[in-house]
Design an enzyme around this catalytic site. Structure first.
Site, PDB file in Angstrom:
ATOM      1  N   GLY A 235     -57.025  32.974 -31.094  1.00  0.00           N
ATOM      2  CA  GLY A 235     -57.967  31.927 -31.481  1.00  0.00           C
ATOM      3  C   GLY A 235     -57.291  30.571 -31.456  1.00  0.00           C
ATOM      4  N   THR A 237     -55.206  27.160 -32.529  1.00  0.00           N
ATOM      5  CA  THR A 237     -53.912  26.899 -33.150  1.00  0.00           C
ATOM      6  C   THR A 237     -54.073  26.563 -34.626  1.00  0.00           C
ATOM      7  OG1 THR A 237     -52.942  26.186 -31.058  1.00  0.00           O
ATOM      8  CG2 THR A 237     -51.880  25.396 -33.063  1.00  0.00           C
ATOM      9  N   GLU A 257     -51.898  34.422 -30.411  1.00  0.00           N
ATOM     10  CA  GLU A 257     -52.192  33.905 -29.073  1.00  0.00           C
ATOM     11  C   GLU A 257     -53.192  32.787 -29.276  1.00  0.00           C
ATOM     12  OE1 GLU A 257     -54.022  32.776 -26.122  1.00  0.00           O
ATOM     13  OE2 GLU A 257     -55.010  34.725 -26.045  1.00  0.00           O
ATOM     14  N   CYS A 290     -58.534  30.274 -22.959  1.00  0.00           N
ATOM     15  CA  CYS A 290     -57.370  29.626 -23.561  1.00  0.00           C
ATOM     16  C   CYS A 290     -56.308  29.265 -22.536  1.00  0.00           C
ATOM     17  CB  CYS A 290     -56.776  30.519 -24.650  1.00  0.00           C
ATOM     18  SG  CYS A 290     -56.466  32.210 -24.101  1.00  0.00           S
TER      19      CYS A 290
END
Length: 490
Positions: A235, A237, A257, A290
């Site tokens: 998800g 940061t 991640e 992402c």
């Protein structure tokens, strides 16, 4: 447009509603209307899921009976693959995936990745004999890899099955038990995995799924509960930092991640330069990835040529997106009204910072029945610099930012001038492009179109793009502890 089945909780081998019977609407991004409902778990439901996973790990042979476990996971993967069509429909209606995207990263990428993980398991060395060493007397040394314990898997809405599979299958193969908390926007893609676990005969308790309208409640419980040994999160940061803080008191192992602002670098000797530049358009799944390269870096010496190629590419794509029933369509809506608002804000920021080459608008004219969908035009900003917000912050929408560079050193400098380091792509003569790739601080890099993200390759980021690796042998071993045993031999 078809409705989806309700998403129920999966706890201790059973599908059931929330303890208080509450449900929330599962919204179809194409229409902005409900396509089903999802069980809205209570704190007691989350507690029950954790307790079942703990019991299955501590009081069954799941972690130690390797042959039986791998056979069970193999059967589970077979059942997942046999239900491809059902999974495709969920991805289309729940995640807003166009058919072309669903048939690639969303579903086939996940199912092929699951099969890759089964092959990777065969390469995991559970016991390593390091031989005898004399330290005054002979000692036989053995290194063992053992399951870590209960895993809290917290997953996003962009490619939900892919991320769910990457965590759940790897953790189960390693011998862990799992509580999966899918994103509120894509609950069914989580709980369908529970339904198919029952069909495959997966033992009760080793895998559990909790859905909730509250994006934080279940995750807060998982990250703070001492019964949970490890958190695997994909998800933003910002949320990843909260998870690290939450896990600190119990010193949980945490794998993250997180976000990215990856660079797509086209060197001046790239083969078919205009077509390569055209291939940088951020359109696949509306840019909701992402590792998606959203900064296009092109040489100043060929900058106008690049801009011209992009202008043609975006003009040619104008009527090729947002089509629900078109098999070749790869771009649909954004996931939610909230995400639409976020991307819209960045569109306005971009219009102030750089020059808008294409797109830049929210669309409400996508046809009858789609008026309430969350659509944004494919967008491109040129004449940008790397200090602009649109170049530094993760937008998570169909927005490309074009930045010129002087030479290879300058391209590397710009690419690395980011808090993120997840993915990237470099195009040019092979030897030169590889040298550039070796200098980029990111976890997954493609050279001249090579595929750097597959189920048998480790995936993860540098810097604030996260820690740890998913997929591949490395992604399985992340869920294992290492134990050294010394046995006196004389």
């Amino acid at each position: 447009m078809d409705k989806l089945q309700d998403a129920l909780l999966y706890i201790n081998g059973e599908m059931r509603p929330a303890g208080n019977g509450a449900f929330y609407d599962n919204i179809n991004p194409w229409t902005g209307k409900p396509c089903g409902q999802a069980a809205d778990a209570t704190a007691d439901d989350v507690d029950a899921a954790i307790a079942c996973a703990r019991d299955a790990f501590d009081n069954t042979d799941w972690a130690t009976n390797h042959d039986a476990r791998v056979a069970a996971v193999t059967k589970y993967v077979e059942v997942l693959c046999a239900n491809r069509d059902k999974l495709m429909q969920i991805a289309r209606l729940e995640a807003g995936s166009a058919i072309g995207a669903a048939a690639r990263a969303q579903i086939d990428g996940a199912l092929n990745g699951a099969k890759d993980l089964l092959k990777c398991w065969e390469k995991v060395e559970l016991v390593e004999d390091l031989g005898i060493k004399n330290e005054g007397y002979d000692t036989k040394r053995i290194v063992r890899r053992e399951a870590t314990g209960v895993v809290g898997a917290i997953t996003p809405w962009n490619v939900p099955l892919y991320v769910n599979v990457g965590k759940v299958i790897a953790a189960l193969l390693a011998g862990c038990t799992v509580v999966l908390k899918p994103a509120p926007d894509t609950p069914l893609m989580g709980t369908i995995m529970g339904e198919l676990a029952i069909e495959s005969g997966l033992p009760a308790g080793v895998f559990n799924v909790i859905t909730s309208a509250d994006p934080a409640m279940a995750g807060e419980m998982l990250t703070k509960d001492p019964r949970v040994d490890l958190i695997s999160f994909t998800g933003s940061t910002a949320v990843g930092k909260i998870i690290m803080k939450n896990g600190a008191d119990t010193l949980k192992r945490v794998f993250l991640e997180l976000g990215g602002k990856s660079a797509f670098i086209v060197l001046d000797d790239a083969e078919n330069f205009p077509m390569t530049v055209m291939g940088s358009m951020v359109v696949f799944h509306a840019g909701q990835g992402c590792a998606y390269p959203t900064r296009l870096l092109v040489p100043k010496s060929r900058y106008e040529e690049a801009v011209g190629a992009l202008q043609m590419a975006y003009a040619g794509f104008a009527d090729k997106w947002g089509k629900f029933d078109e098999p070749t369509c790869i771009m649909g809506p954004l996931i939610s009204k909230k995400q639409l608002g976020r991307v819209s804000e960045y569109l306005e920021i971009g219009k102030q910072e750089a020059r808008l080459l294409a797109g830049g608008n929210v669309r409400t004219d996508m046809g009858e029945g789609f008026e309430g969908g969350f659509f944004v035009e494919p967008t491109c900003f040129v004449d940008a610099t790397n200090d602009m917000r649109i170049a530094r912050e993760e937008i998570f929408g169909p927005v490309l930012v074009v930045i010129p560079f002087e030479d290879d050193d300058d391209a590397v400098r710009i690419a690395n001038d980011s808090v993120y380091g997840l993915g990237g792509a470099i195009f040019g003569s092979t030897e030169r492009a590889v040298k550039v790739a070796e200098r980029i601080r990111a976890g997954a890099l493609s050279v001249n179109g090579g595929v750097s993200i597959t189920g048998d390759l480790p995936f993860g980021g540098y810097k604030q793009s996260g820690m740890g690796r998913e997929w591949g042998v490395e992604g399985i071993v992340e869920f294992m502890e290492i134990k050294a045993i010394g046995i006196r031999a004389s």
